[in-house]
Design a protein around this motif. Structure first.
Motif, PDB file in Angstrom:
ATOM      1  N   GLN A 186       0.860  -1.308   0.065  1.00  0.00           N
ATOM      2  CA  GLN A 186       0.131  -0.119  -0.047  1.00  0.00           C
ATOM      3  C   GLN A 186       0.887   1.265   0.152  1.00  0.00           C
ATOM      4  O   GLN A 186       0.440   2.302  -0.695  1.00  0.00           O
ATOM      5  N   ARG A 229       2.750   4.905   4.645  1.00  0.00           N
ATOM      6  CA  ARG A 229       2.133   5.623   3.466  1.00  0.00           C
ATOM      7  C   ARG A 229       2.736   6.951   3.093  1.00  0.00           C
ATOM      8  O   ARG A 229       3.250   7.417   2.117  1.00  0.00           O
ATOM      9  N   TYR A 230       2.777   7.971   4.276  1.00  0.00           N
ATOM     10  CA  TYR A 230       3.226   9.193   4.080  1.00  0.00           C
ATOM     11  C   TYR A 230       4.748   9.296   3.917  1.00  0.00           C
ATOM     12  O   TYR A 230       5.378  10.241   3.251  1.00  0.00           O
ATOM     13  N   GLY A 279       5.767   7.728   0.300  1.00  0.00           N
ATOM     14  CA  GLY A 279       5.239   8.822  -0.464  1.00  0.00           C
ATOM     15  C   GLY A 279       5.925  10.123  -0.489  1.00  0.00           C
ATOM     16  O   GLY A 279       6.139  10.465  -1.748  1.00  0.00           O
ATOM     17  N   GLN A 316      -5.745   0.819  -1.799  1.00  0.00           N
ATOM     18  CA  GLN A 316      -5.714   1.330  -0.500  1.00  0.00           C
ATOM     19  C   GLN A 316      -6.677   0.560   0.432  1.00  0.00           C
ATOM     20  O   GLN A 316      -6.207  -0.058   1.661  1.00  0.00           O
ATOM     21  N   MET A 336       0.831   4.100  -2.838  1.00  0.00           N
ATOM     22  CA  MET A 336       0.434   5.383  -2.665  1.00  0.00           C
ATOM     23  C   MET A 336       1.695   6.214  -3.048  1.00  0.00           C
ATOM     24  O   MET A 336       1.378   7.227  -3.272  1.00  0.00           O
ATOM     25  N   ILE A 372      -5.438   3.525  -6.828  1.00  0.00           N
ATOM     26  CA  ILE A 372      -5.183   3.747  -5.441  1.00  0.00           C
ATOM     27  C   ILE A 372      -6.475   3.531  -4.655  1.00  0.00           C
ATOM     28  O   ILE A 372      -6.438   3.057  -3.687  1.00  0.00           O
TER      29      ILE A 372
END
Length: 394
Positions: free
Chosen positions: A221, A349-350, A353, A323, A225, A319
């Motif tokens: 994921q 994820r962040y 990303g 997700q 992302m 996505i």
């Protein structure tokens, strides 16, 4: 209910806005990113670093906000977070140094993470069963509207004023949310005594990381992302600079892609009930890869805007399916560690990303070769990891 009064409609809407305002702040100023680069006399890579640091702040903040709120309650972290968000936004209005902005964007993302974590925590404090599901659905519906509206409104603001005005509006939003929390939200979790929450979560994180299936779904994921964040970082330069799309039209394209994510999420949920989450996850990864290959192939067709728009739509809408399925599979059997598992998923994820933003801009803004290559790489990485996950028995 845990002995608490039910939240009223205003409080439910307020929680929805709290869950979305940090993500809104990332999308809101995107139409003004090229102008920001010019005004601050910096490179595309450093301008896009303002996205990276915000994403890193969002990811890191989630790891600490949950345990902190479990110890002292929900209101204090929300009040601190919204206040810091408003102050950092205010400081960026008259800024003339890219490095100062990069640092401030980190703290803006860090403070904004309180809404992502605690909006759902407060709803969970107050509701059980079907009521919990219903109110989480409302929360996520409000959350989903903001990323769609953000670039459209941001584009209109940049056209009418300048990119600085987007941060004026962010500051007002932060202070208004502080007022809403201060006078509109009750404390839903009382502070606990004699609890070693930090140590407990550290143990949970170690156990989760050593769970092979969980870690694989986490990386899947996060990598998918990353393709979305690469699109976020590079799309304004590609569409506005290379293809001369107007700021309002860029906002329309961005909104259409946001709607595509919502539609794909609905389709994924429907088909998962028939064919299972694992199979649908693989299908949406392959669908996203097709979009990445289409974007790469468009490099050989000069000035074919429609081909790029179709590729962007496929890449982003994929996505929505990935997700939901990857998160559901990762969280399966993790009821006793739900908070820690959710925090790790959000952080990965962040954080991963966020690495995409400077990489997209490091090769300049005259071509989208780097953007296409990066998107293809992370998508294929996710597919390879998907093949390593043993299919769960249903």
């Amino acid at each position: 209910m845990h002995g608490l009064d039910r939240l009223n409609k205003f409080q439910i809407i307020l929680l929805g806005v709290l869950s979305a305002f940090a993500v809104f702040s990332m999308d809101f100023y995107l139409p003004g990113l090229p102008a920001l680069q010019k005004d601050l006399h910096t490179t595309a890579s450093l301008a896009q670093m303002t996205i990276t640091t915000s994403l890193v702040g969002l990811g890191v903040g989630q790891l600490f906000i949950g345990p902190w709120s479990d110890r002292i309650g929900r209101r204090v972290p929300l009040l601190v977070g919204t206040l810091v968000f408003g102050i950092t936004s205010l400081l960026m209005i008259d800024i003339n140094n890219i490095w100062f902005m990069i640092v401030l964007r980190f703290f803006q993302g860090l403070s904004g993470s309180v809404g992502i974590v605690l909006s759902l925590a407060i709803i969970t404090d107050c509701f059980d069963g079907k009521e919990l599901t219903k109110n989480i659905a409302i929360n996520q519906a409000i959350n989903g509207v903001f990323p769609v509206l953000a670039p459209i409104i941001g584009g209109l603001v940049v056209m009418a004023a300048d990119w600085q005005m987007t941060f004026v509006i962010m500051a007002v939003m932060g202070f208004c949310l502080w007022i809403g929390v201060k006078w509109g939200l009750p404390e839903t979790r009382k502070p606990k005594e004699n609890i070693s929450q930090v140590g407990g979560n550290t143990v949970n994180y170690k156990e989760l990381i050593h769970d092979k299936n969980f870690t694989l779904y986490l990386l899947i994921q996060a990598l998918m992302m990353a393709s979305l964040f690469a699109y976020i970082a590079g799309s304004s330069f590609v569409l506005e600079n290379i293809f001369q799309l107007s700021i309002p039209m860029f906002g329309v394209v961005y909104a259409i892609n946001g709607i595509g994510i919502t539609i794909a999420t609905s389709f994924a949920g429907f088909f998962a009930r028939k064919y299972g989450e694992h199979l649908i996850l693989g299908g949406f990864i392959i669908y996203g890869i097709f979009g990445g290959l289409l974007l790469a192939g468009s490099l050989f067709f000069a000035n074919d805007l429609w081909l790029i728009l179709i590729a962007f739509f496929i890449i982003t809408s994929a996505i929505g399916g990935v997700q939901g399925m990857a998160t559901a599979l990762a969280m399966r059997g993790k009821q006793d560690q739900a908070g820690s598992a959710s925090a790790l998923l959000g952080m990965a994820r962040y954080a991963i990303g966020g690495l995409m933003s400077p990489l997209v801009g490091v090769f300049g803004t005259d071509s989208y070769v780097a953007l296409a290559i990066l998107i293809c790489l992370v998508q294929w990485g996710a597919f390879i990891l998907y093949l390593r996950v043993p299919r769960l028995k249903m």
